[in-house]
Motif scaffolding. Sequence first.
Motif, PDB file in Angstrom:
ATOM      1  N   LEU A 110      58.350  41.151 120.122  1.00 51.40           N
ATOM      2  CA  LEU A 110      57.115  41.265 120.879  1.00 51.40           C
ATOM      3  C   LEU A 110      57.401  41.566 122.350  1.00 51.40           C
ATOM      4  O   LEU A 110      56.799  42.469 122.942  1.00 51.40           O
ATOM      5  CB  LEU A 110      56.289  39.990 120.748  1.00 51.40           C
ATOM      6  N   VAL A 111      58.340  40.845 122.944  1.00 51.70           N
ATOM      7  CA  VAL A 111      58.691  41.067 124.345  1.00 51.70           C
ATOM      8  C   VAL A 111      59.304  42.454 124.531  1.00 51.70           C
ATOM      9  O   VAL A 111      58.958  43.181 125.471  1.00 51.70           O
ATOM     10  CB  VAL A 111      59.648  39.961 124.840  1.00 51.70           C
ATOM     11  N   ALA A 112      60.207  42.852 123.643  1.00 46.84           N
ATOM     12  CA  ALA A 112      60.835  44.179 123.750  1.00 46.84           C
ATOM     13  C   ALA A 112      59.791  45.286 123.594  1.00 46.84           C
ATOM     14  O   ALA A 112      59.821  46.279 124.332  1.00 46.84           O
ATOM     15  CB  ALA A 112      61.920  44.324 122.693  1.00 46.84           C
ATOM     16  N   PHE A 113      58.879  45.122 122.669  1.00 47.96           N
ATOM     17  CA  PHE A 113      57.833  46.108 122.436  1.00 47.96           C
ATOM     18  C   PHE A 113      56.955  46.289 123.670  1.00 47.96           C
ATOM     19  O   PHE A 113      56.703  47.402 124.128  1.00 47.96           O
ATOM     20  CB  PHE A 113      56.985  45.675 121.235  1.00 47.96           C
ATOM     21  N   LEU A 114      56.519  45.177 124.239  1.00 46.13           N
ATOM     22  CA  LEU A 114      55.651  45.252 125.415  1.00 46.13           C
ATOM     23  C   LEU A 114      56.405  45.766 126.638  1.00 46.13           C
ATOM     24  O   LEU A 114      55.870  46.543 127.434  1.00 46.13           O
ATOM     25  CB  LEU A 114      55.035  43.879 125.695  1.00 46.13           C
ATOM     26  N   TRP A 115      57.667  45.348 126.791  1.00 47.25           N
ATOM     27  CA  TRP A 115      58.464  45.800 127.932  1.00 47.25           C
ATOM     28  C   TRP A 115      58.706  47.302 127.877  1.00 47.25           C
ATOM     29  O   TRP A 115      58.756  47.960 128.917  1.00 47.25           O
ATOM     30  CB  TRP A 115      59.794  45.046 127.997  1.00 47.25           C
ATOM     31  N   ALA A 116      58.842  47.855 126.682  1.00 46.38           N
ATOM     32  CA  ALA A 116      59.077  49.294 126.549  1.00 46.38           C
ATOM     33  C   ALA A 116      57.923  50.102 127.137  1.00 46.38           C
ATOM     34  O   ALA A 116      58.128  51.200 127.648  1.00 46.38           O
ATOM     35  CB  ALA A 116      59.279  49.665 125.083  1.00 46.38           C
ATOM     36  N   PHE A 117      56.728  49.571 127.112  1.00 48.85           N
ATOM     37  CA  PHE A 117      55.581  50.268 127.693  1.00 48.85           C
ATOM     38  C   PHE A 117      55.406  49.939 129.176  1.00 48.85           C
ATOM     39  O   PHE A 117      54.848  50.730 129.920  1.00 48.85           O
ATOM     40  CB  PHE A 117      54.298  49.923 126.931  1.00 48.85           C
ATOM     41  N   ALA A 118      55.869  48.775 129.611  1.00 54.53           N
ATOM     42  CA  ALA A 118      55.655  48.358 130.993  1.00 54.53           C
ATOM     43  C   ALA A 118      56.749  48.851 131.943  1.00 54.53           C
ATOM     44  O   ALA A 118      56.510  48.943 133.145  1.00 54.53           O
ATOM     45  CB  ALA A 118      55.572  46.837 131.059  1.00 54.53           C
ATOM     46  N   ALA A 119      57.926  49.139 131.425  1.00 49.39           N
ATOM     47  CA  ALA A 119      59.053  49.532 132.277  1.00 49.39           C
ATOM     48  C   ALA A 119      58.798  50.882 132.926  1.00 49.39           C
ATOM     49  O   ALA A 119      58.137  51.751 132.354  1.00 49.39           O
ATOM     50  CB  ALA A 119      60.338  49.578 131.455  1.00 49.39           C
ATOM     51  N   ARG A 120      59.334  51.059 134.105  1.00 53.15           N
ATOM     52  CA  ARG A 120      59.148  52.319 134.817  1.00 53.15           C
ATOM     53  C   ARG A 120      59.985  53.441 134.217  1.00 53.15           C
ATOM     54  O   ARG A 120      59.539  54.566 134.132  1.00 53.15           O
ATOM     55  CB  ARG A 120      59.529  52.157 136.283  1.00 53.15           C
ATOM     56  N   SER A 121      61.212  53.131 133.834  1.00 54.06           N
ATOM     57  CA  SER A 121      62.140  54.162 133.383  1.00 54.06           C
ATOM     58  C   SER A 121      62.306  54.113 131.861  1.00 54.06           C
ATOM     59  O   SER A 121      62.761  53.106 131.310  1.00 54.06           O
ATOM     60  CB  SER A 121      63.503  53.955 134.048  1.00 54.06           C
ATOM     61  N   LEU A 122      61.985  55.214 131.219  1.00 54.14           N
ATOM     62  CA  LEU A 122      62.160  55.301 129.773  1.00 54.14           C
ATOM     63  C   LEU A 122      63.636  55.306 129.405  1.00 54.14           C
ATOM     64  O   LEU A 122      64.031  54.735 128.384  1.00 54.14           O
ATOM     65  CB  LEU A 122      61.466  56.552 129.231  1.00 54.14           C
ATOM     66  N   ALA A 123      64.460  55.900 130.264  1.00 55.34           N
ATOM     67  CA  ALA A 123      65.906  55.911 130.013  1.00 55.34           C
ATOM     68  C   ALA A 123      66.470  54.491 130.035  1.00 55.34           C
ATOM     69  O   ALA A 123      67.330  54.135 129.214  1.00 55.34           O
ATOM     70  CB  ALA A 123      66.612  56.776 131.039  1.00 55.34           C
ATOM     71  N   ARG A 124      65.999  53.664 130.955  1.00 56.22           N
ATOM     72  CA  ARG A 124      66.459  52.276 131.025  1.00 56.22           C
ATOM     73  C   ARG A 124      66.055  51.509 129.768  1.00 56.22           C
ATOM     74  O   ARG A 124      66.816  50.691 129.254  1.00 56.22           O
ATOM     75  CB  ARG A 124      65.896  51.592 132.262  1.00 56.22           C
ATOM     76  N   VAL A 125      64.872  51.787 129.266  1.00 53.78           N
ATOM     77  CA  VAL A 125      64.416  51.129 128.039  1.00 53.78           C
ATOM     78  C   VAL A 125      65.350  51.473 126.890  1.00 53.78           C
ATOM     79  O   VAL A 125      65.787  50.591 126.149  1.00 53.78           O
ATOM     80  CB  VAL A 125      62.957  51.541 127.708  1.00 53.78           C
ATOM     81  N   TRP A 126      65.679  52.767 126.734  1.00 53.39           N
ATOM     82  CA  TRP A 126      66.584  53.177 125.659  1.00 53.39           C
ATOM     83  C   TRP A 126      67.967  52.566 125.848  1.00 53.39           C
ATOM     84  O   TRP A 126      68.602  52.150 124.875  1.00 53.39           O
ATOM     85  CB  TRP A 126      66.690  54.688 125.593  1.00 53.39           C
ATOM     86  N   LEU A 127      68.449  52.508 127.086  1.00 52.72           N
ATOM     87  CA  LEU A 127      69.771  51.932 127.325  1.00 52.72           C
ATOM     88  C   LEU A 127      69.811  50.452 126.976  1.00 52.72           C
ATOM     89  O   LEU A 127      70.722  49.994 126.287  1.00 52.72           O
ATOM     90  CB  LEU A 127      70.191  52.137 128.786  1.00 52.72           C
ATOM     91  N   VAL A 128      68.839  49.714 127.456  1.00 53.30           N
ATOM     92  CA  VAL A 128      68.834  48.268 127.219  1.00 53.30           C
ATOM     93  C   VAL A 128      68.592  47.950 125.746  1.00 53.30           C
ATOM     94  O   VAL A 128      69.357  47.200 125.131  1.00 53.30           O
ATOM     95  CB  VAL A 128      67.789  47.568 128.107  1.00 53.30           C
ATOM     96  N   LEU A 129      67.546  48.522 125.182  1.00 53.02           N
ATOM     97  CA  LEU A 129      67.192  48.173 123.811  1.00 53.02           C
ATOM     98  C   LEU A 129      68.136  48.804 122.795  1.00 53.02           C
ATOM     99  O   LEU A 129      68.642  48.122 121.895  1.00 53.02           O
ATOM    100  CB  LEU A 129      65.749  48.578 123.510  1.00 53.02           C
ATOM    101  N   GLY A 130      68.386  50.086 122.924  1.00 53.88           N
ATOM    102  CA  GLY A 130      69.243  50.767 121.955  1.00 53.88           C
ATOM    103  C   GLY A 130      70.692  50.358 122.043  1.00 53.88           C
ATOM    104  O   GLY A 130      71.293  49.894 121.066  1.00 53.88           O
ATOM    105  N   LEU A 131      71.279  50.520 123.224  1.00 47.83           N
ATOM    106  CA  LEU A 131      72.696  50.173 123.377  1.00 47.83           C
ATOM    107  C   LEU A 131      72.925  48.665 123.287  1.00 47.83           C
ATOM    108  O   LEU A 131      73.954  48.226 122.775  1.00 47.83           O
ATOM    109  CB  LEU A 131      73.241  50.725 124.687  1.00 47.83           C
ATOM    110  N   GLY A 132      71.963  47.891 123.788  1.00 48.45           N
ATOM    111  CA  GLY A 132      72.089  46.435 123.659  1.00 48.45           C
ATOM    112  C   GLY A 132      72.081  45.997 122.207  1.00 48.45           C
ATOM    113  O   GLY A 132      72.882  45.149 121.793  1.00 48.45           O
ATOM    114  N   GLY A 133      71.195  46.581 121.422  1.00 53.32           N
ATOM    115  CA  GLY A 133      71.139  46.251 119.994  1.00 53.32           C
ATOM    116  C   GLY A 133      72.391  46.659 119.252  1.00 53.32           C
ATOM    117  O   GLY A 133      72.930  45.893 118.446  1.00 53.32           O
TER     118      GLY A 133
END
Length: 99
Positions: A61-84
């Motif tokens: 839930l937090v990751a889903f909502l943060w993906a829409f709230a974050a300024r940088s889409l690249a940062r979202v992919w880096l944190v969520l994708g590479l972190g996972g």
Amino acid sequence: MTTATSPTTAHVIGRIAASLLGGYAFTWGIATLGITSLVALGVDYHEAHTVLMLLAFLVFLVAFLWAFAARSLARVWLVLGLGGVGMTGTAWLLQQQLV
């Protein structure tokens, strides 16, 4: 004064993909690493699984909502994708040590 521009279709699809796919990968990484770590510490597998699956709902839930709230889409992919991927790889290596 700045004017707000409406997001493009590609941007919206990118956010949706990042929230669903990246959120799933990140949640999977948290769950696998958490279960493996708890089992390594001596917790019963079924108890560890239950606790992490309850936590996984909140993480997604937090990751889903943060993906829409974050300024940088690249940062979202880096944190969520590479972190996972990183957490899943770490859990796999730890599991190999336990077997």
